[in-house]
Design a protein around this motif. Structure first.
Motif, PDB file in Angstrom:
ATOM      1  N   ARG A  44      -4.737  23.441 -41.684  1.00  0.00           N
ATOM      2  CA  ARG A  44      -5.392  22.399 -40.874  1.00  0.00           C
ATOM      3  C   ARG A  44      -4.709  21.038 -41.020  1.00  0.00           C
ATOM      4  N   GLN A  45      -3.986  20.849 -42.126  1.00  0.00           N
ATOM      5  CA  GLN A  45      -3.241  19.599 -42.279  1.00  0.00           C
ATOM      6  C   GLN A  45      -2.191  19.453 -41.174  1.00  0.00           C
ATOM      7  N   ARG A  46      -1.729  20.595 -40.663  1.00  0.00           N
ATOM      8  CA  ARG A  46      -0.636  20.559 -39.682  1.00  0.00           C
ATOM      9  C   ARG A  46      -1.083  20.951 -38.278  1.00  0.00           C
ATOM     10  N   ILE A  47      -2.400  21.039 -38.109  1.00  0.00           N
ATOM     11  CA  ILE A  47      -2.914  21.471 -36.804  1.00  0.00           C
ATOM     12  C   ILE A  47      -3.913  20.463 -36.245  1.00  0.00           C
ATOM     13  N   GLY A  48      -3.816  20.231 -34.951  1.00  0.00           N
ATOM     14  CA  GLY A  48      -4.839  19.445 -34.264  1.00  0.00           C
ATOM     15  C   GLY A  48      -5.688  20.397 -33.458  1.00  0.00           C
ATOM     16  N   TYR A  49      -6.985  20.278 -33.596  1.00  0.00           N
ATOM     17  CA  TYR A  49      -7.883  21.223 -32.922  1.00  0.00           C
ATOM     18  C   TYR A  49      -8.778  20.482 -31.939  1.00  0.00           C
ATOM     19  N   MET A  50      -8.744  20.929 -30.719  1.00  0.00           N
ATOM     20  CA  MET A  50      -9.629  20.373 -29.696  1.00  0.00           C
ATOM     21  C   MET A  50     -10.660  21.447 -29.374  1.00  0.00           C
ATOM     22  N   PRO A  51     -11.874  21.291 -29.902  1.00  0.00           N
ATOM     23  CA  PRO A  51     -12.869  22.356 -29.704  1.00  0.00           C
ATOM     24  C   PRO A  51     -13.339  22.422 -28.251  1.00  0.00           C
ATOM     25  N   GLU A  52     -13.902  23.552 -27.922  1.00  0.00           N
ATOM     26  CA  GLU A  52     -14.390  23.759 -26.562  1.00  0.00           C
ATOM     27  C   GLU A  52     -15.675  22.966 -26.313  1.00  0.00           C
ATOM     28  N   HIS A  53     -16.560  23.006 -27.312  1.00  0.00           N
ATOM     29  CA  HIS A  53     -17.888  22.410 -27.121  1.00  0.00           C
ATOM     30  C   HIS A  53     -17.879  20.909 -27.472  1.00  0.00           C
ATOM     31  N   ASP A  54     -18.964  20.268 -27.134  1.00  0.00           N
ATOM     32  CA  ASP A  54     -19.136  18.858 -27.445  1.00  0.00           C
ATOM     33  C   ASP A  54     -19.313  18.711 -28.954  1.00  0.00           C
ATOM     34  N   CYS A  55     -18.500  17.883 -29.601  1.00  0.00           N
ATOM     35  CA  CYS A  55     -18.579  17.798 -31.057  1.00  0.00           C
ATOM     36  C   CYS A  55     -18.387  16.357 -31.518  1.00  0.00           C
ATOM     37  N   LEU A  56     -18.535  15.417 -30.602  1.00  0.00           N
ATOM     38  CA  LEU A  56     -18.204  14.029 -30.931  1.00  0.00           C
ATOM     39  C   LEU A  56     -19.421  13.292 -31.488  1.00  0.00           C
ATOM     40  N   ILE A  57     -19.160  12.203 -32.197  1.00  0.00           N
ATOM     41  CA  ILE A  57     -20.253  11.416 -32.780  1.00  0.00           C
ATOM     42  C   ILE A  57     -20.589  10.324 -31.760  1.00  0.00           C
ATOM     43  N   PRO A  58     -21.717  10.454 -31.045  1.00  0.00           N
ATOM     44  CA  PRO A  58     -21.953   9.609 -29.871  1.00  0.00           C
ATOM     45  C   PRO A  58     -22.132   8.128 -30.178  1.00  0.00           C
ATOM     46  N   SER A  59     -22.550   7.813 -31.405  1.00  0.00           N
ATOM     47  CA  SER A  59     -22.831   6.404 -31.704  1.00  0.00           C
ATOM     48  C   SER A  59     -21.566   5.605 -32.039  1.00  0.00           C
ATOM     49  N   LEU A  60     -20.441   6.296 -32.156  1.00  0.00           N
ATOM     50  CA  LEU A  60     -19.210   5.597 -32.544  1.00  0.00           C
ATOM     51  C   LEU A  60     -18.426   5.123 -31.333  1.00  0.00           C
ATOM     52  N   LYS A  61     -17.751   4.008 -31.500  1.00  0.00           N
ATOM     53  CA  LYS A  61     -16.822   3.560 -30.464  1.00  0.00           C
ATOM     54  C   LYS A  61     -15.594   4.478 -30.508  1.00  0.00           C
TER      55      LYS A  61
END
Lengths: 310, 295
Positions: free
Chosen positions: A77-94
């Motif tokens: 995982r140190q060498r991989i960027g993962y873009m998940p399919e589902h919504d996984c973001l922290i909505p309160s953050l800029k």
């Protein structure tokens, strides 16, 4: 595939409880952009999760960038960027704070993570929305920020799980353009998991097609899209309705069926070439405006592979 | 909106070592808490905690300057001395503040991530579940230690330098270790309990209710069992009593009558606290996963 695979799996099997998901899966993926194609439920996301070290396979082995999957998930995982399919973001953050935070989790120092967050947000087209809370973003913007957080630490490999989901046509084109641009830099390889064949065809050079946890076909897309010598696609114009032309072709042993975009798909009889078409056209008073040998689309390849499997 | 204004430039720096990445989570949450809407409440709690310590510090000052008391004809010999009991009381006096702080700061720590489905976002980075939990625990443990161990040690040092002298440090050299040990155990237990409750639900408020319910419930259970069996043995179920008993043991107050009245030893109390903490961690380990496995 190149001689130096970035992903290599052999005999991989996995089941959720008693439901088998991956079944003796074996393939190799080289550098560049590779589509992981399959219908919904084929096991694409499960495969990505195994490669990331989220799930442990029941059987089989594999390696990502030469690192064995299983116990060394953190190193992978140190060498991989993962873009998940589902919504996984922290909505309160800029947006900029979220991407910088993800950068720090990858090990970037705070100042560099913040600088890098600005850069990648501009790159994915969210420069104007950097200081907006993620919760206020549209679906398209959320897909872009998911890509930004995956790109922030410059991974060697990007795992994109259905990156064009929920995007409108122009958003989809822009996302595909971004993916192609990332690959074009040559530093990052992309694994593009999707069930949308056109997207994979547009962004990738290689493909691994999965159905019911098995590889049905894999290889370079250009190689898979073979040219069929005996089938041509024809557009023609005549003074009348042109039925006589089609009937005359049938009498010559050609099989005619409507094709895409108002084209007539003509299967030539064995041993005969396109001269039959021109001869019949001249005799029927028809002008041939377009003639091209039929080339399999990725969809054709996929459907025929699935037919063969069935 | 443009697709992109610039090409993709790979980052060429070297990542920092992995061991302190959990601190990123702690720092991020603390900065959010102290810049968010609840900042004023947190500051108020911390100020009230500080005021309690200030009272203890003032007592130390007055005891070091007895002429002040004599001026007001207050009999110094009848006032409690500055000893192990004094410092234990200083920590125990923070119990309510610790509880409120834990509830306010910890309720949403994992519940919010579960609600937003953000756990895979963390664990898709080079972080293990342990590091993720350690980062979240730090959000609670650092402020708890900040209002228990740190000021109590400060008061201890000031008394030693101010009026206690060599005799004081030779008598009570064990106390700094006891202060740290008790504070760490309080922080570990409160953190684990709150995180466990937070990992079970998707709303922070419900996690808070769960913790309050568990706290009241287990004390009621201890009281009921004591009543039914007409025995004080079941006091050991109450973690509140366990911490007090442990404090008496750690601070070397085994000889006082209070300690004698407990039907269980300090070691047994430590065992119960550690077992409860371990149980919370076991549940946490089960709950926090990068994927929800459907069986």
């Amino acid at each position: 595939m190149t001689s130096d695979p970035i992903i290599q799996v052999s005999g991989l099997s996995f089941a959720y409880g008693k439901t088998p998901v991956l079944n003796d899966l074996s393939f190799q993926i080289g550098r560049g952009a590779t589509g992981l194609l399959g219908p919904n439920g084929a096991g694409k996301t499960t495969l990505l999760k195994i490669l990331l070290g989220f799930l442990r396979p029941a059987r089989g082995s594999g390696a990502v960038l030469g690192i064995p999957i299983g116990r060394r998930g953190v190193h992978i995982r140190q060498r991989i960027g993962y873009m998940p399919e589902h919504d996984c973001l922290i909505p309160s953050l800029k947006a900029v704070r979220l991407v910088a935070y993800c950068g720090e989790l990858y090990g970037l120092p705070w100042a560099e993570a913040m600088q890098r967050a600005h850069e990648v947000l501009f790159y994915v087209g969210l420069g104007e929305a950097r200081y907006r809370e993620v919760g206020t973003f549209s679906t398209g913007m959320k897909q872009r920020i998911k890509l930004a957080q995956a790109l922030v630490a410059s991974p060697d490999v990007l795992f994109l799980d259905e990156p064009t989901n929920g995007l409108d046509p122009s958003g989809r084109q822009e996302m595909l353009q971004l993916i192609k641009d990332v690959v074009a830099q040559g530093e990052t390889s992309v694994i593009f998991s999707s069930h949308i064949l056109h997207d994979v065809e547009a962004a990738c050079t290689d493909v691994v097609m999965i159905k019911k946890g098995r590889v049905v076909v894999s290889g370079k897309i250009e190689d898979l899209k073979r040219v069929e010598e005996a089938v041509v696609e024809v557009r023609w114009k005549s003074a009348g309705d042109g039925d006589g032309f089609v009937q005359a072709l049938a009498r010559e042993g050609c099989r005619c069926e409507p094709g895409r975009n108002d084209l007539l798909r003509v299967t030539l009889p064995p041993g005969k070439g396109t001269e039959v078409l021109f001869r019949v056209a001249r005799a029927s008073g028809v002008q041939i405006r377009h003639l091209m040998r039929k080339r399999d689309s990725l969809e054709d390849v996929f459907l025929s592979a699935i037919e063969e499997q069935n | 909106m443009p697709v992109y204004d610039q090409h993709y430039h790979p980052w060429a720096g070297k990542p920092r070592p992995r061991w302190h990445r959990w601190l990123v989570i702690t720092r991020y949450h603390l900065s959010l808490l102290f810049t968010g809407k609840g900042r004023n409440i947190l500051i108020l709690i911390l100020v009230s905690a500080g005021f309690i310590h200030f009272c203890f510090l003032a007592y130390v000052y007055v005891m070091a300057n007895r002429q002040i008391l004599e001026q007001y004809a207050i009999p110094v010999e009848r006032l409690p001395g500055i000893n192990a009991r004094f410092f234990l009381t200083e920590i125990i006096a923070q119990t309510l503040t610790v509880a409120i702080l834990t509830l306010i700061m910890g309720a949403g720590l994992i519940a919010d991530d579960r609600r937003d489905n953000a756990i895979p976002l963390y664990l898709s980075k080079p972080l293990t579940v342990t590091e993720y939990l350690l980062g979240k625990l730090g959000v609670l443990a650092l402020p708890i230690l900040g209002i228990t161990a740190v000021p109590t040690l400060l008061v201890f040092v000031l008394h030693w330098l101010g009026g206690g002298g060599k005799e004081f440090i030779l008598t009570y050299w064990r106390l700094p270790f006891a202060i740290v040990a008790l504070s760490v155990l309080i922080a570990l237990f409160c953190g684990a309990l709150m995180l466990m409750a937070s990992s079970l639900v998707k709303k922070g408020a419900i996690a808070g209710v769960v913790v309050v319910g568990l706290f009241i419930g287990h004390n009621v259970l201890a009281g009921v069992l004591n009543g039914i069996f007409d025995s004080r043995k079941f006091m050991i179920i109450s973690l509140q009593f366990d911490f007090y008993r442990l404090g008496l043991w750690l601070f070397g107050l085994e000889h006082v009558q209070e300690a004698q009245e407990f039907p269980f030893s300090g070691l047994a109390a430590a065992g119960v606290i550690l077992a409860a903490t371990a149980l919370c961690w076991a549940i946490l380990w089960r709950q926090v996963r990068p994927v929800e496995v459907v069986k």
